[in-house]
Design a protein around this motif. Sequence first.
Motif, PDB file in Angstrom:
ATOM      1  N   GLU A 266       0.863  -1.165   0.000  1.00 27.14           N
ATOM      2  CA  GLU A 266       0.000   0.000   0.000  1.00 27.14           C
ATOM      3  C   GLU A 266       0.908   1.226   0.000  1.00 27.14           C
ATOM      4  OE1 GLU A 266      -3.856  -0.115   1.330  1.00 27.14           O
ATOM      5  OE2 GLU A 266      -3.627   1.551   2.705  1.00 27.14           O
TER       6      GLU A 266
ATOM      7  N   GLU B  72      -0.374   6.844  -1.554  1.00 29.85           N
ATOM      8  CA  GLU B  72      -1.696   7.259  -2.037  1.00 29.85           C
ATOM      9  C   GLU B  72      -2.779   6.326  -1.539  1.00 29.85           C
ATOM     10  OE1 GLU B  72       1.563   8.434  -4.570  1.00 29.85           O
ATOM     11  OE2 GLU B  72       0.705   6.443  -4.547  1.00 29.85           O
ATOM     12  N   GLU B  73      -2.436   5.402  -0.671  1.00 29.65           N
ATOM     13  CA  GLU B  73      -3.378   4.439  -0.104  1.00 29.65           C
ATOM     14  C   GLU B  73      -3.992   3.572  -1.186  1.00 29.65           C
ATOM     15  OE1 GLU B  73      -4.575   6.785   3.958  1.00 29.65           O
ATOM     16  OE2 GLU B  73      -5.958   6.880   2.293  1.00 29.65           O
ATOM     17  N   THR B  74      -3.174   3.248  -2.163  1.00 31.53           N
ATOM     18  CA  THR B  74      -3.580   2.332  -3.231  1.00 31.53           C
ATOM     19  C   THR B  74      -2.609   1.168  -3.242  1.00 31.53           C
ATOM     20  OG1 THR B  74      -4.396   4.174  -4.548  1.00 31.53           O
ATOM     21  CG2 THR B  74      -3.908   2.142  -5.719  1.00 31.53           C
ATOM     22  N   GLN B  75      -3.108  -0.013  -3.517  1.00 37.51           N
ATOM     23  CA  GLN B  75      -2.229  -1.159  -3.557  1.00 37.51           C
ATOM     24  C   GLN B  75      -1.618  -1.327  -4.939  1.00 37.51           C
ATOM     25  OE1 GLN B  75      -3.339  -4.954  -1.865  1.00 37.51           O
ATOM     26  NE2 GLN B  75      -4.486  -3.987  -0.210  1.00 37.51           N
ATOM     27  N   TYR B  76      -0.303  -1.504  -4.953  1.00 37.45           N
ATOM     28  CA  TYR B  76       0.443  -1.782  -6.171  1.00 37.45           C
ATOM     29  C   TYR B  76       1.029  -3.177  -6.061  1.00 37.45           C
ATOM     30  CZ  TYR B  76      -0.030   3.163  -7.182  1.00 37.45           C
ATOM     31  OH  TYR B  76      -0.539   4.404  -7.432  1.00 37.45           O
TER      32      TYR B  76
ATOM     33  N   LEU C  13     -11.339  -0.146  -6.710  1.00 40.14           N
ATOM     34  CA  LEU C  13     -10.161  -0.022  -7.566  1.00 40.14           C
ATOM     35  C   LEU C  13     -10.329  -0.853  -8.830  1.00 40.14           C
ATOM     36  CD1 LEU C  13      -9.058  -0.371  -4.330  1.00 40.14           C
ATOM     37  CD2 LEU C  13      -7.030   0.490  -5.469  1.00 40.14           C
TER      38      LEU C  13
ATOM     39  N   TYR D  20      -8.013  -2.564 -11.955  1.00 43.41           N
ATOM     40  CA  TYR D  20      -6.675  -2.965 -12.373  1.00 43.41           C
ATOM     41  C   TYR D  20      -6.760  -3.609 -13.752  1.00 43.41           C
ATOM     42  CZ  TYR D  20      -5.016  -2.591  -7.508  1.00 43.41           C
ATOM     43  OH  TYR D  20      -4.668  -2.148  -6.259  1.00 43.41           O
TER      44      TYR D  20
ATOM     45  N   MET E 139      -8.632   4.500  -8.643  1.00 47.46           N
ATOM     46  CA  MET E 139      -9.224   4.305  -7.342  1.00 47.46           C
ATOM     47  C   MET E 139     -10.381   5.294  -7.210  1.00 47.46           C
ATOM     48  SD  MET E 139      -7.648   4.365  -3.491  1.00 47.46           S
ATOM     49  CE  MET E 139      -7.366   6.105  -3.301  1.00 47.46           C
TER      50      MET E 139
END
Lengths: 113, 113
Positions: A96, A99-103, B34, B36, B48
């Motif tokens: 995480e 930006e509080e997004t999971q990559y 989200l 992807y 997001m």
Amino acid sequence: SAVISQKPSRDICQRGTSLTIQCQVDSQVTMMFWYRQQPGQSLTLIATANQGSEATYESGFVIDKFPISRPNLTFSTLTVSNMSPEDSSIYLCSVESGEETQYFGPGTRLLVL
Amino acid sequence: EDKVVQSPLSLVVHEGDTVTLNCSYEVTNFRSLLWYKQEKKAPTFLFMLTSSGIEKKSGRLSSILDKKELFSILNITATQTGDSAVYLCAVERSGGSNYKLTFGKGTLLTVNP
């Protein structure tokens, strides 16, 4: 976004053996996640790995089968123990970001014979 | 239990067509949705969404969220063969330090020349 690498990218293993997958991030992150994607299926969360504490496992996943290490804020390992053909999957780590997004990392494709 | 349903499961179009992918969800303590794109192994982040009615755009891709009806759509205009991939929708729940993502099964998009 964070840059994530995984090793190995793919492997073929024999039944009954174990494989350790490494995940390296180019920046310090608090939370790292391990997912499994079985053939034809979507991603399923195995566990959440926080540095300095034991991993939190999702229903259906146990530490004996999928031990996880998180020795620092940029690295984690997932071990798939005592493998069977049902463990053939893509294993992905994710982090995480700020930006509080999971990559997601590039994934490890595992085939168990 | 959190649930994400994507439709259609697969779609075949010709270059230049416009496509709309759907995602409906049920989640406790919704935090974000989200999208992807998954080619080969690693999902790459697209959008997001946290607020209803605000469209996010990136080139030919756009997405919007409806938190009242619990769904989101992903639009791709003027499709190209490079858009061929599995598109995954995921919802994130909040609650302490638990940032769990629940994924749908994905929509397999094939764009033919």
